[in-house]
Enzyme design. Structure first.
Site, PDB file in Angstrom:
ATOM      1  N   LYS A 172      77.485  -0.490   6.309  1.00 18.07           N
ATOM      2  CA  LYS A 172      76.448   0.062   7.190  1.00 18.07           C
ATOM      3  C   LYS A 172      76.535   1.588   7.207  1.00 18.07           C
ATOM      4  O   LYS A 172      75.529   2.278   7.024  1.00 18.07           O
ATOM      5  CB  LYS A 172      76.644  -0.477   8.621  1.00 18.07           C
ATOM      6  CG  LYS A 172      75.837   0.263   9.661  1.00 18.07           C
ATOM      7  CD  LYS A 172      76.043  -0.315  11.046  1.00 18.07           C
ATOM      8  CE  LYS A 172      77.136   0.329  11.851  1.00 18.07           C
ATOM      9  NZ  LYS A 172      76.845   1.683  12.333  1.00 18.07           N
ATOM     10  N   ASN A 173      77.735   2.119   7.461  1.00 17.73           N
ATOM     11  CA  ASN A 173      77.855   3.560   7.676  1.00 17.73           C
ATOM     12  C   ASN A 173      77.606   4.366   6.410  1.00 17.73           C
ATOM     13  O   ASN A 173      77.376   5.565   6.479  1.00 17.73           O
ATOM     14  CB  ASN A 173      79.243   3.895   8.261  1.00 17.73           C
ATOM     15  CG  ASN A 173      79.356   3.418   9.698  1.00 17.73           C
ATOM     16  OD1 ASN A 173      78.372   2.976  10.288  1.00 17.73           O
ATOM     17  ND2 ASN A 173      80.557   3.493  10.252  1.00 17.73           N
ATOM     18  N   ARG A 199      71.586   6.179  17.046  1.00 16.93           N
ATOM     19  CA  ARG A 199      72.020   7.577  16.988  1.00 16.93           C
ATOM     20  C   ARG A 199      72.129   8.099  15.566  1.00 16.93           C
ATOM     21  O   ARG A 199      71.917   9.277  15.303  1.00 16.93           O
ATOM     22  CB  ARG A 199      73.405   7.706  17.626  1.00 16.93           C
ATOM     23  CG  ARG A 199      73.433   7.799  19.079  1.00 16.93           C
ATOM     24  CD  ARG A 199      74.843   8.097  19.516  1.00 16.93           C
ATOM     25  NE  ARG A 199      75.075   9.524  19.669  1.00 16.93           N
ATOM     26  CZ  ARG A 199      75.531  10.315  18.746  1.00 16.93           C
ATOM     27  NH1 ARG A 199      75.834   9.863  17.573  1.00 16.93           N
ATOM     28  NH2 ARG A 199      75.702  11.584  18.999  1.00 16.93           N
ATOM     29  N   CYS A 224      75.554   7.164  24.722  1.00 19.70           N
ATOM     30  CA  CYS A 224      75.445   5.775  24.281  1.00 19.70           C
ATOM     31  C   CYS A 224      76.620   5.044  24.896  1.00 19.70           C
ATOM     32  O   CYS A 224      77.409   5.641  25.612  1.00 19.70           O
ATOM     33  CB  CYS A 224      75.447   5.669  22.760  1.00 19.70           C
ATOM     34  SG  CYS A 224      77.060   5.924  22.053  1.00 19.70           S
ATOM     35  N   ARG A 283      79.195  11.217  22.916  1.00 15.98           N
ATOM     36  CA  ARG A 283      78.888  11.388  21.472  1.00 15.98           C
ATOM     37  C   ARG A 283      78.002  12.605  21.209  1.00 15.98           C
ATOM     38  O   ARG A 283      76.838  12.487  20.828  1.00 15.98           O
ATOM     39  CB  ARG A 283      78.235  10.133  20.905  1.00 15.98           C
ATOM     40  CG  ARG A 283      79.205   9.019  20.755  1.00 15.98           C
ATOM     41  CD  ARG A 283      78.633   7.835  20.046  1.00 15.98           C
ATOM     42  NE  ARG A 283      78.853   7.880  18.605  1.00 15.98           N
ATOM     43  CZ  ARG A 283      78.685   6.812  17.817  1.00 15.98           C
ATOM     44  NH1 ARG A 283      78.317   5.676  18.323  1.00 15.98           N
ATOM     45  NH2 ARG A 283      78.899   6.899  16.535  1.00 15.98           N
ATOM     46  N   ASP A 311      86.698   1.702  14.613  1.00 13.58           N
ATOM     47  CA  ASP A 311      85.809   0.545  14.455  1.00 13.58           C
ATOM     48  C   ASP A 311      86.573  -0.772  14.256  1.00 13.58           C
ATOM     49  O   ASP A 311      85.958  -1.833  14.188  1.00 13.58           O
ATOM     50  CB  ASP A 311      84.849   0.770  13.270  1.00 13.58           C
ATOM     51  CG  ASP A 311      83.785   1.818  13.598  1.00 13.58           C
ATOM     52  OD1 ASP A 311      83.703   2.241  14.757  1.00 13.58           O
ATOM     53  OD2 ASP A 311      83.047   2.216  12.676  1.00 13.58           O
ATOM     54  N   ARG A 359      73.224  -5.266  14.656  1.00  8.03           N
ATOM     55  CA  ARG A 359      73.112  -3.898  14.137  1.00  8.03           C
ATOM     56  C   ARG A 359      73.945  -3.705  12.875  1.00  8.03           C
ATOM     57  O   ARG A 359      73.595  -2.890  12.023  1.00  8.03           O
ATOM     58  CB  ARG A 359      73.595  -2.880  15.179  1.00  8.03           C
ATOM     59  CG  ARG A 359      72.630  -2.647  16.327  1.00  8.03           C
ATOM     60  CD  ARG A 359      73.169  -1.532  17.213  1.00  8.03           C
ATOM     61  NE  ARG A 359      73.725  -0.491  16.363  1.00  8.03           N
ATOM     62  CZ  ARG A 359      74.807   0.214  16.642  1.00  8.03           C
ATOM     63  NH1 ARG A 359      75.457   0.053  17.772  1.00  8.03           N
ATOM     64  NH2 ARG A 359      75.256   1.136  15.803  1.00  8.03           N
TER      65      ARG A 359
END
Ligand code: UD1
Length: 427
Positions: free
Chosen positions: A22-23, A93, A117, A122, A308, A400
């Site tokens: 994802k990132n 974000r 968030c 953040r 994470d 997500r």
């Protein structure tokens, strides 16, 4: 309202292939703005954050063709807007990742301020300070950040106060089109940053040192579109490794499609906890822990222990034979997950950014709420070993970042299902 219901106690076996990261995918999608034309991205995870980034790019005038479920052809030839609107930034974000590419391509960007968030404030002050050093002027009004590089982007040396992933990426994506040399000192070193630099270099950028604390970028006049494959998702892999450590049958569970070196500290800490993890072609095989040793973990920028993976490993430590300490150094508010795990019988005391986890004999299924993306996935994983049924709500957080999470767990033998249940709660 959708929930995930897990019946605990079923052993897992077989092989699970993780999706693209994802990132990484989100930043690679943003970076296509820098190369007018059609860039093809392969191994893109089919998750809701990717859908939001697709909408951001389309809002700016890009078109996206879905070649197959995991391959996107993004045509940025006709991009004519430099705005990331509030409706989309509020959903994700990471939409702010378009700031650097828009400055590189169009010399300006208008980005809705992301606000807080559920992981805390953040801020994006480091993104702004770094871009200012490259000659960008900032102004804010009506909830928007206006970035203006009409006088030209000029290379500079930027020392980041903290190795921020997002700031490093935005700076790289602006600096590739700046005049002269940019040096980012104390740059973040995450594998997703290396993936981004690799794609940009294929596009014609000149970036050296990605993956080290000093990244040097020689600006170029233009970039061209390419085909690029997204790196495997180390965090999804880590989540399945924790599931295997809790519930693998005697044959173990194989987790493939990622590079174990990207998960080095997680594997080391899990080995310290007594979990046996074998390296295999394209990934690892994990065995169920007979006894879990307590552990002392601090989250840190890569190659340290990733924030994470903090929640997933907290599930393991909650069943350890002794007391563990988990220290969260990256985000405020990332222990909301702990109070949900306590509802399942864990014994955890949180003080400031430390969680003291006193291992218990077993967890018991309960109704719990996903506090965020990783916390939600960790609750499902906890449900695999908990006695009885666990029902996890607010699973839009999980959607997500985890593609077909329920299906992948079911294929391993988990008794888990996604249900739509009536929502009687007034909100
Ligand atoms: C990225 C990842 C996220 C991961 C995090 C840390 C994406 C889409 N998200 O988030 O999954 O948990 O890296 O590995 O890639 N900070 C500031 N000012 C700034 C920038 C950051 O104070 O200008 C602070 C943040 O509030 C946070 C810390 O620095 O406390 C780390 O943030 P950062 O590394 O930038 O994470 P993200 O890029 O937001």
């Amino acid at each position: 309202m959708d929930i995930i219901r897990v019946e605990g106690g079923h052993l897992l076996e077989g092989r699970v292939a993780v999706s693209g990261a994802k990132n990484s995918a989100l930043k690679l999608m943003a970076a296509t703005l820098l190369a007018p034309g059609k860039t093809t991205l392969e191994n893109v995870p089919n998750i809701s954050d990717v859908h939001v980034m697709g909408k951001v790019l389309k809002y700016m005038g890009a078109t996206i063709e879905v070649l197959d479920e995991h391959t996107l052809c993004i045509d940025t030839s006709a991009v004519n807007s430099w705005e990331a609107p509030y409706e989309l930034v509020a959903k994700m974000r990471a939409s702010t990742a378009v700031m650097g590419p828009l400055l590189g391509r169009m010399g300006k960007a208008k980005i809705a301020m992301p606000g807080g968030c559920n992981l805390g404030a953040r801020k994006i002050d480091m993104h702004i300070l770094g871009l200012e050093a490259l000659g960008v002027e900032f102004d804010t009004d009506h909830g928007y950040i206006h970035a203006d590089a009409s006088k030209g982007l000029v290379g500079a040396t930027v020392t980041l106060e903290f190795a921020s992933v997002g700031a490093t990426e935005n700076l790289i994506m602006a600096a590739v089109k700046a005049k002269g040399t940019t040096v980012i000192d104390n740059a973040a070193r995450e594998p997703e940053i290396v993936d981004l630099a690799n794609m940009l270099n294929k596009m014609g950028a000149q970036i050296a040192g990605a993956g080290t604390p000093v990244v040097t970028i020689e600006g170029v006049d233009e970039l061209h579109p390419v085909t690029h494959r997204v790196v495997g998702d180390r965090i999804e892999a880590g989540t399945f490794i924790v599931a295997g450590a809790l519930m693998a049958s005697d044959a173990g569970v194989e987790v493939v499609g990622f590079s174990p070196i990207h998960l080095g500290m997680v594997i080391k800490k899990m080995e310290d906890m007594g979990i046996v993890i074998d390296r295999i072609e394209g990934g690892v095989r994990v065995h169920r822990a007979e006894r879990i040793e307590p552990v002392d973990i601090q989250t840190l920028p890569f190659p340290g222990f990733p924030t994470d993976m903090q929640a997933q490993v907290m599930v393991l430590s909650s069943l350890a034979d002794g007391n563990s300490i988990i220290t969260e150094n990256i985000f405020e508010n990332r222990f909301m997950f702990a109070s949900e795990l306590v509802r399942m019988g864990a014994n955890i005391r949180v003080e400031s950014h430390h969680a003291m986890v006193h291992g218990v004999e077993g967890l018991s299924g309960a109704q719990v709420t996903s506090p965020d993306l990783r916390g939600g996935a960790a609750l499902v994983v906890a449900g695999l070993i908990a006695e009885g049924y666990t029902e996890v709500s607010a699973i839009h957080h999980i959607d997500r970042g985890y593609e077909r999470f329920v299906e992948k767990l079911r294929a391993l033998g988990a008794q888990v299902e996604r249900l739509t249940v009536p929502d009687f709660i007034d909100d």
